[in-house]
Design a protein around this motif. Structure first.
Motif, mmCIF file in Angstrom:
data_model
loop_
_atom_site.group_PDB
_atom_site.id
_atom_site.type_symbol
_atom_site.label_atom_id
_atom_site.label_comp_id
_atom_site.label_asym_id
_atom_site.label_seq_id
_atom_site.Cartn_x
_atom_site.Cartn_y
_atom_site.Cartn_z
ATOM 1 N N SER A 240 47.598 54.981 49.454
ATOM 2 C CA SER A 240 47.836 54.945 48.008
ATOM 3 C C SER A 240 47.729 53.504 47.776
ATOM 4 O O SER A 240 46.966 52.975 48.452
ATOM 5 N N TYR A 241 48.080 53.061 46.565
ATOM 6 C CA TYR A 241 47.926 51.510 46.030
ATOM 7 C C TYR A 241 47.956 50.611 47.139
ATOM 8 O O TYR A 241 46.971 49.965 47.358
ATOM 9 N N ASN A 242 48.932 50.703 48.078
ATOM 10 C CA ASN A 242 48.991 49.381 49.069
ATOM 11 C C ASN A 242 49.863 50.084 50.378
ATOM 12 O O ASN A 242 50.295 49.235 50.729
ATOM 13 N N LYS A 243 49.739 51.450 50.297
ATOM 14 C CA LYS A 243 50.442 52.166 51.683
ATOM 15 C C LYS A 243 49.570 53.120 51.944
ATOM 16 O O LYS A 243 49.087 53.862 51.346
ATOM 17 N N THR A 244 49.624 53.102 53.531
ATOM 18 C CA THR A 244 48.779 54.075 54.254
ATOM 19 C C THR A 244 49.826 54.916 54.967
ATOM 20 O O THR A 244 50.389 54.284 55.940
ATOM 21 N N LYS B 157 64.410 51.382 50.163
ATOM 22 C CA LYS B 157 65.671 51.294 50.692
ATOM 23 C C LYS B 157 65.620 50.930 52.402
ATOM 24 O O LYS B 157 66.623 50.927 52.934
ATOM 25 N N ALA B 158 64.337 50.703 52.860
ATOM 26 C CA ALA B 158 64.250 50.282 53.907
ATOM 27 C C ALA B 158 64.872 49.068 54.536
ATOM 28 O O ALA B 158 64.907 47.988 53.825
ATOM 29 N N THR B 159 65.490 48.941 55.776
ATOM 30 C CA THR B 159 66.160 47.803 56.145
ATOM 31 C C THR B 159 66.255 47.638 57.712
ATOM 32 O O THR B 159 65.675 48.597 58.331
ATOM 33 N N PRO B 160 66.328 46.529 58.211
ATOM 34 C CA PRO B 160 66.394 46.327 59.779
ATOM 35 C C PRO B 160 67.408 46.960 60.309
ATOM 36 O O PRO B 160 68.538 47.341 59.574
ATOM 37 N N ARG C 65 55.478 49.590 59.028
ATOM 38 C CA ARG C 65 54.716 48.624 59.430
ATOM 39 C C ARG C 65 54.544 47.734 58.033
ATOM 40 O O ARG C 65 54.301 48.285 57.013
ATOM 41 N N VAL C 66 54.719 46.412 58.203
ATOM 42 C CA VAL C 66 54.574 45.431 57.033
ATOM 43 C C VAL C 66 53.484 44.449 57.334
ATOM 44 O O VAL C 66 53.501 43.886 58.247
ATOM 45 N N GLU C 67 52.699 44.421 56.248
ATOM 46 C CA GLU C 67 51.963 43.391 56.330
ATOM 47 C C GLU C 67 51.776 42.610 54.866
ATOM 48 O O GLU C 67 51.636 43.185 53.722
ATOM 49 N N ASN C 68 51.783 41.342 55.113
ATOM 50 C CA ASN C 68 51.765 40.391 53.783
ATOM 51 C C ASN C 68 52.907 40.711 52.733
ATOM 52 O O ASN C 68 52.755 40.771 51.587
ATOM 53 N N GLY C 69 54.085 41.084 53.570
ATOM 54 C CA GLY C 69 55.316 41.597 52.686
ATOM 55 C C GLY C 69 55.444 42.703 52.054
ATOM 56 O O GLY C 69 56.189 43.111 51.408
ATOM 57 N N LYS C 70 54.202 43.661 52.361
ATOM 58 C CA LYS C 70 54.109 45.063 51.700
ATOM 59 C C LYS C 70 54.316 46.039 52.995
ATOM 60 O O LYS C 70 53.572 45.939 53.997
ATOM 61 N N ILE C 71 54.730 47.078 52.513
ATOM 62 C CA ILE C 71 54.617 48.469 53.733
ATOM 63 C C ILE C 71 53.306 48.985 53.616
ATOM 64 O O ILE C 71 52.939 49.474 52.453
ATOM 65 N N THR C 72 52.738 49.144 54.740
ATOM 66 C CA THR C 72 51.482 49.650 54.656
ATOM 67 C C THR C 72 51.284 50.946 55.796
ATOM 68 O O THR C 72 50.158 51.423 55.768
ATOM 69 N N SER D 97 66.911 41.291 63.789
ATOM 70 C CA SER D 97 65.790 41.884 63.699
ATOM 71 C C SER D 97 65.318 41.785 62.456
ATOM 72 O O SER D 97 65.783 41.723 61.414
ATOM 73 N N THR D 98 63.855 42.118 62.417
ATOM 74 C CA THR D 98 63.129 42.134 60.981
ATOM 75 C C THR D 98 62.438 43.361 60.862
ATOM 76 O O THR D 98 61.791 43.773 59.546
ATOM 77 N N THR D 99 62.227 44.103 61.910
ATOM 78 C CA THR D 99 61.596 45.503 61.772
ATOM 79 C C THR D 99 62.253 46.391 60.809
ATOM 80 O O THR D 99 63.290 46.582 60.949
ATOM 81 N N LEU D 100 61.671 46.975 59.790
ATOM 82 C CA LEU D 100 61.998 47.775 58.834
ATOM 83 C C LEU D 100 62.129 49.335 59.163
ATOM 84 O O LEU D 100 61.437 49.907 59.630
ATOM 85 N N TYR D 101 63.325 49.928 58.936
ATOM 86 C CA TYR D 101 63.669 51.309 59.221
ATOM 87 C C TYR D 101 63.988 52.076 57.948
ATOM 88 O O TYR D 101 64.401 51.353 56.886
ATOM 89 N N SER D 102 63.749 53.334 57.753
ATOM 90 C CA SER D 102 64.249 54.019 56.507
ATOM 91 C C SER D 102 65.814 54.192 56.655
ATOM 92 O O SER D 102 66.402 53.966 57.570
ATOM 93 N N GLU D 103 66.258 54.299 55.436
ATOM 94 C CA GLU D 103 67.666 54.409 55.467
ATOM 95 C C GLU D 103 68.268 55.413 56.319
ATOM 96 O O GLU D 103 69.468 55.103 56.968
ATOM 97 N N ASP D 104 67.723 56.468 56.722
ATOM 98 C CA ASP D 104 68.518 57.448 57.906
ATOM 99 C C ASP D 104 67.624 57.238 58.891
ATOM 100 O O ASP D 104 68.139 57.996 59.972
ATOM 101 N N ARG D 105 67.106 56.203 59.129
ATOM 102 C CA ARG D 105 66.470 55.550 60.400
ATOM 103 C C ARG D 105 65.506 56.664 61.174
ATOM 104 O O ARG D 105 65.080 56.684 62.359
ATOM 105 N N MET D 106 64.685 57.567 60.372
ATOM 106 C CA MET D 106 64.099 58.557 60.844
ATOM 107 C C MET D 106 62.563 58.086 60.617
ATOM 108 O O MET D 106 61.585 58.442 61.246
ATOM 109 N N TYR D 107 62.481 56.960 60.185
ATOM 110 C CA TYR D 107 60.838 56.266 60.146
ATOM 111 C C TYR D 107 61.021 54.808 60.322
ATOM 112 O O TYR D 107 61.881 54.110 59.886
ATOM 113 N N VAL D 108 59.919 54.258 61.073
ATOM 114 C CA VAL D 108 59.838 52.832 61.148
ATOM 115 C C VAL D 108 58.528 52.425 60.226
ATOM 116 O O VAL D 108 57.621 52.987 60.310
#
Length: 304
Positions: free
Chosen positions: A9-13, A131-134, A152-159, A139-150
């Protein structure tokens, strides 16, 4: 880990994970075809051209009953390849349902000048990715709200997004919990260890340090109870553990701190893991590492 990129997509794989982790958060297999889906207005779909933010069709002549009936996605969404599924608030739903939920909740407004795929990614971003949060404050690693996905963030964007669960029902968090409970790394599935290191190195490091502390405390306590350590030697060996809990305020002469130390490591497994991860302090761990490595702190038990 077998990972294959299956959509952009535009900025996310988004990534679909193979045998190691089963991921359902994927752009449908025929996404390539969907991306070529140039919308052509038809007579029967003309009423869907404009939507209000709450998902209602805009128009003065639409009755309330008709509006409720029209509060569904245009026919082309049903006919498109929205066959993929995604976890949203802990439930596995189709992308069609995700888009409809986003529209009905007012999270997005359909842009019928765009493709189905574009609106799908817009809905996914509005309801899930944004809605992703650590997992923890440290910690700084982002997870989805229900913690089912982790993520990857590059240059401040979810990729990238990877599922956190395995086919056997366990998750990355379960692997971290097993490590933190004191299980030696050699006894844990090496592929799962690799995954945890790859996708959340902060959680891996915390789990390893907590697990080491748990084994050390159990060893010190057993040796003291068996008469292999004197009280003074026991307190000396526990000093790094006090540092881990109390930081610079650690005091081997404080009865209260030793009571808290005993209470902390004496909790049942679930309570221990919850409190250990929530209260883990990387700064305190740095003090422990400096004491053991730079100051060559030696224990009477021979642990370090």
């Amino acid at each position: 880990m077998n990972i294959a990129s299956i959509g952009n997509s535009y900025n996310k794989t988004l990534y679909d994970v193979g045998e190691s982790i089963k991921s359902d958060k994927s752009v449908p297999v025929q996404m390539g075809a969907v991306s070529q889906d140039m919308y052509v207005h038809s007579q029967e779909e003309s009423s869907y051209v404009t939507y209000t933010p709450n998902g209602r069709v805009d128009g003065e002549d639409v009755s309330e009953n008709e509006s409720e009936q029209l509060n569904i996605l245009p026919e082309r969404y049903k006919k498109s390849e929205l066959s993929g599924k995604v976890y949203y608030q802990g439930e596995l739903i189709t992308y069609y349902e995700l888009i409809q939920t986003a529209v009905e909740a007012g999270a997005i407004s359909l842009d019928e000048s765009k493709t189905v795929g574009w609106n799908m990614l817009n809905a996914e971003n509005a309801l899930i990715d944004s809605k992703a949060t650590p997992l923890y404050d440290w910690s700084t690693t982002l997870y989805s709200e229900d913690r089912m996905y982790v993520y990857r963030v590059e240059n401040g964007k979810i990729t990238g997004a990877t599922a956190t669960w395995y086919s056997d029902g366990t998750t990355l968090q379960d692997v971290a919990g097993e490590i933190a409970s004191g299980t030696p790394l050699s006894d844990i599935d090496r592929y799962k260890l690799h995954d945890l290191m790859l996708y959340d190195i902060e959680l891996y490091d915390a789990a390893v340090n907590i697990g080491i502390a748990k084994r050390e405390y159990d060893t010190f306590t057993n040796m003291y109870q068996n008469g292999q350590l004197t009280e003074k030697q026991f307190k000396h060996d526990c000093y790094p553990l006090l540092l881990l809990l109390f930081g610079k305020d650690a005091d081997i002469n404080s009865k209260n701190q030793f009571l808290q130390l005993s209470s902390f490591f004496g909790q049942d497994r679930d309570a221990f893991l919850e409190n250990a991860f929530a209260n883990y302090n990387p700064s305190n761990q740095f003090l422990v590492n400096r004491l053991l490595i730079e100051k060559e702190y030696h224990s009477y038990s021979g642990i370090y």
